[in-house]
Design a protein around this motif. Structure first.
Motif, PDB file in Angstrom:
ATOM      1  N   LEU A  68      -4.334   5.224  10.357  1.00  0.00           N
ATOM      2  CA  LEU A  68      -3.015   5.675   9.892  1.00  0.00           C
ATOM      3  C   LEU A  68      -1.894   5.075  10.732  1.00  0.00           C
ATOM      4  N   CYS A  69      -2.046   5.100  12.033  1.00  0.00           N
ATOM      5  CA  CYS A  69      -0.999   4.570  12.921  1.00  0.00           C
ATOM      6  C   CYS A  69      -0.746   3.096  12.670  1.00  0.00           C
ATOM      7  N   VAL A  70      -1.796   2.347  12.395  1.00  0.00           N
ATOM      8  CA  VAL A  70      -1.644   0.907  12.233  1.00  0.00           C
ATOM      9  C   VAL A  70      -1.183   0.546  10.829  1.00  0.00           C
ATOM     10  N   MET A  71      -1.702   1.201   9.816  1.00  0.00           N
ATOM     11  CA  MET A  71      -1.427   0.775   8.446  1.00  0.00           C
ATOM     12  C   MET A  71      -0.115   1.287   7.876  1.00  0.00           C
ATOM     13  N   LEU A  72       0.322   2.462   8.268  1.00  0.00           N
ATOM     14  CA  LEU A  72       1.527   3.026   7.649  1.00  0.00           C
ATOM     15  C   LEU A  72       2.768   2.143   7.768  1.00  0.00           C
ATOM     16  N   PRO A  73       3.014   1.482   8.899  1.00  0.00           N
ATOM     17  CA  PRO A  73       4.221   0.647   8.947  1.00  0.00           C
ATOM     18  C   PRO A  73       4.198  -0.522   7.968  1.00  0.00           C
ATOM     19  N   GLY A  74       3.029  -0.954   7.516  1.00  0.00           N
ATOM     20  CA  GLY A  74       2.942  -2.098   6.619  1.00  0.00           C
ATOM     21  C   GLY A  74       3.151  -1.775   5.160  1.00  0.00           C
ATOM     22  N   PHE A  75       3.339  -0.513   4.840  1.00  0.00           N
ATOM     23  CA  PHE A  75       3.515  -0.125   3.451  1.00  0.00           C
ATOM     24  C   PHE A  75       4.941   0.376   3.231  1.00  0.00           C
ATOM     25  N   PRO A  76       5.512   0.090   2.083  1.00  0.00           N
ATOM     26  CA  PRO A  76       6.876   0.545   1.818  1.00  0.00           C
ATOM     27  C   PRO A  76       6.970   2.070   1.818  1.00  0.00           C
ATOM     28  N   ASN A  77       8.141   2.544   2.168  1.00  0.00           N
ATOM     29  CA  ASN A  77       8.435   3.978   2.190  1.00  0.00           C
ATOM     30  C   ASN A  77       7.554   4.756   3.159  1.00  0.00           C
ATOM     31  N   SER A  78       7.077   4.093   4.203  1.00  0.00           N
ATOM     32  CA  SER A  78       6.275   4.803   5.186  1.00  0.00           C
ATOM     33  C   SER A  78       7.196   5.523   6.157  1.00  0.00           C
ATOM     34  N   ILE A  79       6.607   6.319   7.024  1.00  0.00           N
ATOM     35  CA  ILE A  79       7.413   7.060   7.974  1.00  0.00           C
ATOM     36  C   ILE A  79       8.079   6.079   8.936  1.00  0.00           C
ATOM     37  N   PRO A  80       9.284   6.370   9.403  1.00  0.00           N
ATOM     38  CA  PRO A  80      10.004   5.413  10.233  1.00  0.00           C
ATOM     39  C   PRO A  80       9.476   5.288  11.657  1.00  0.00           C
ATOM     40  N   SER A  81       8.741   6.246  12.136  1.00  0.00           N
ATOM     41  CA  SER A  81       8.288   6.230  13.520  1.00  0.00           C
ATOM     42  C   SER A  81       6.859   6.741  13.592  1.00  0.00           C
ATOM     43  N   PRO A  82       6.045   6.186  14.502  1.00  0.00           N
ATOM     44  CA  PRO A  82       4.687   6.709  14.644  1.00  0.00           C
ATOM     45  C   PRO A  82       4.623   8.027  15.404  1.00  0.00           C
ATOM     46  N   ALA A  83       5.738   8.513  15.911  1.00  0.00           N
ATOM     47  CA  ALA A  83       5.739   9.739  16.723  1.00  0.00           C
ATOM     48  C   ALA A  83       5.178  10.959  15.990  1.00  0.00           C
ATOM     49  N   PRO A  84       5.508  11.198  14.709  1.00  0.00           N
ATOM     50  CA  PRO A  84       4.908  12.358  14.041  1.00  0.00           C
ATOM     51  C   PRO A  84       3.387  12.261  13.938  1.00  0.00           C
ATOM     52  N   ILE A  85       2.875  11.061  13.720  1.00  0.00           N
ATOM     53  CA  ILE A  85       1.428  10.893  13.644  1.00  0.00           C
ATOM     54  C   ILE A  85       0.801  11.140  15.006  1.00  0.00           C
ATOM     55  N   GLU A  86       1.448  10.671  16.046  1.00  0.00           N
ATOM     56  CA  GLU A  86       0.910  10.870  17.387  1.00  0.00           C
ATOM     57  C   GLU A  86       0.899  12.356  17.757  1.00  0.00           C
ATOM     58  N   ALA A  87       1.941  13.072  17.395  1.00  0.00           N
ATOM     59  CA  ALA A  87       1.973  14.507  17.671  1.00  0.00           C
ATOM     60  C   ALA A  87       0.880  15.224  16.881  1.00  0.00           C
ATOM     61  N   LEU A  88       0.724  14.854  15.625  1.00  0.00           N
ATOM     62  CA  LEU A  88      -0.338  15.429  14.810  1.00  0.00           C
ATOM     63  C   LEU A  88      -1.706  15.103  15.403  1.00  0.00           C
ATOM     64  N   MET A  89      -1.841  13.906  15.932  1.00  0.00           N
ATOM     65  CA  MET A  89      -3.110  13.481  16.520  1.00  0.00           C
ATOM     66  C   MET A  89      -3.493  14.374  17.693  1.00  0.00           C
ATOM     67  N   VAL A  90      -2.555  14.670  18.557  1.00  0.00           N
ATOM     68  CA  VAL A  90      -2.847  15.518  19.717  1.00  0.00           C
ATOM     69  C   VAL A  90      -3.260  16.914  19.262  1.00  0.00           C
ATOM     70  N   ILE A  91      -2.518  17.484  18.329  1.00  0.00           N
ATOM     71  CA  ILE A  91      -2.832  18.822  17.832  1.00  0.00           C
ATOM     72  C   ILE A  91      -4.200  18.835  17.143  1.00  0.00           C
ATOM     73  N   LEU A  92      -4.449  17.839  16.299  1.00  0.00           N
ATOM     74  CA  LEU A  92      -5.714  17.776  15.580  1.00  0.00           C
ATOM     75  C   LEU A  92      -6.892  17.568  16.537  1.00  0.00           C
ATOM     76  N   ALA A  93      -6.730  16.701  17.515  1.00  0.00           N
ATOM     77  CA  ALA A  93      -7.824  16.432  18.464  1.00  0.00           C
ATOM     78  C   ALA A  93      -8.156  17.676  19.274  1.00  0.00           C
ATOM     79  N   LEU A  94      -7.135  18.367  19.751  1.00  0.00           N
ATOM     80  CA  LEU A  94      -7.397  19.584  20.523  1.00  0.00           C
ATOM     81  C   LEU A  94      -8.022  20.674  19.661  1.00  0.00           C
TER      82      LEU A  94
END
Length: 142
Positions: A68-94
């Motif tokens: 998700l972190c790598v592919m989302l920037p390459g698609f139109p209308n993706s989220i502008p920053s990887p920060a929400p994915i990273e925050a979700l990643m920490v919560i999901l991993a824990l």
């Protein structure tokens, strides 16, 4: 040693044109997919090293978030920053670590998963973003 050198030379002869073709001519979505594949190989190697140290990374969670972190920037209308994915990643991993591991190994498991994604996948995500910038193809080659 001779066969190892020969294998490296043949691999370079085949892969250099492929990499140049992908960087120079591929559409953004294909470049993002190629970088996601490289990120998966990289993070798999990191997870193997972490497992040898008994850190028990959450492989499938890490793989999914890395892609998700790598592919989302390459698609139109993706989220502008990887920060929400990273925050979700920490919560999901824990959260997953709490349910799937003993309490003593929750933090090392989640930490090795999060660090693996940040260490192995985030640079590829940034490379996708760099390539999308004006003049980014030249920067991606550099």
């Amino acid at each position: 040693m001779e066969s190892n050198l020969t294998q490296r030379i043949v691999t370079a002869i085949v892969m250099v044109p492929v990499v140049l073709g992908v960087v120079l001519f591929a559409p953004p979505w294909l470049f993002a997919i190629a970088m996601a594949v490289l990120a998966l190989f990289t993070i798999r190697e990191y997870f193997d090293l972490a497992a040898k140290q008994n850190l028990e990374p959450q492989r499938y969670t890490g793989y999914a978030i890395a892609v998700l972190c790598v592919m989302l920037p390459g698609f139109p209308n993706s989220i502008p920053s990887p920060a929400p994915i990273e925050a979700l990643m920490v919560i999901l991993a824990l959260t997953l670590a709490m349910y799937s591991r003993g309490l003593v190994s929750v933090v090392p498991s989640a930490a090795s998963t999060v660090f693996g994604v940040l260490y192995a996948a985030l640079p590829f995500s940034l490379l996708v973003r760099v390539r999308l910038m004006p003049g980014g193809i030249a920067l991606a080659l550099y």
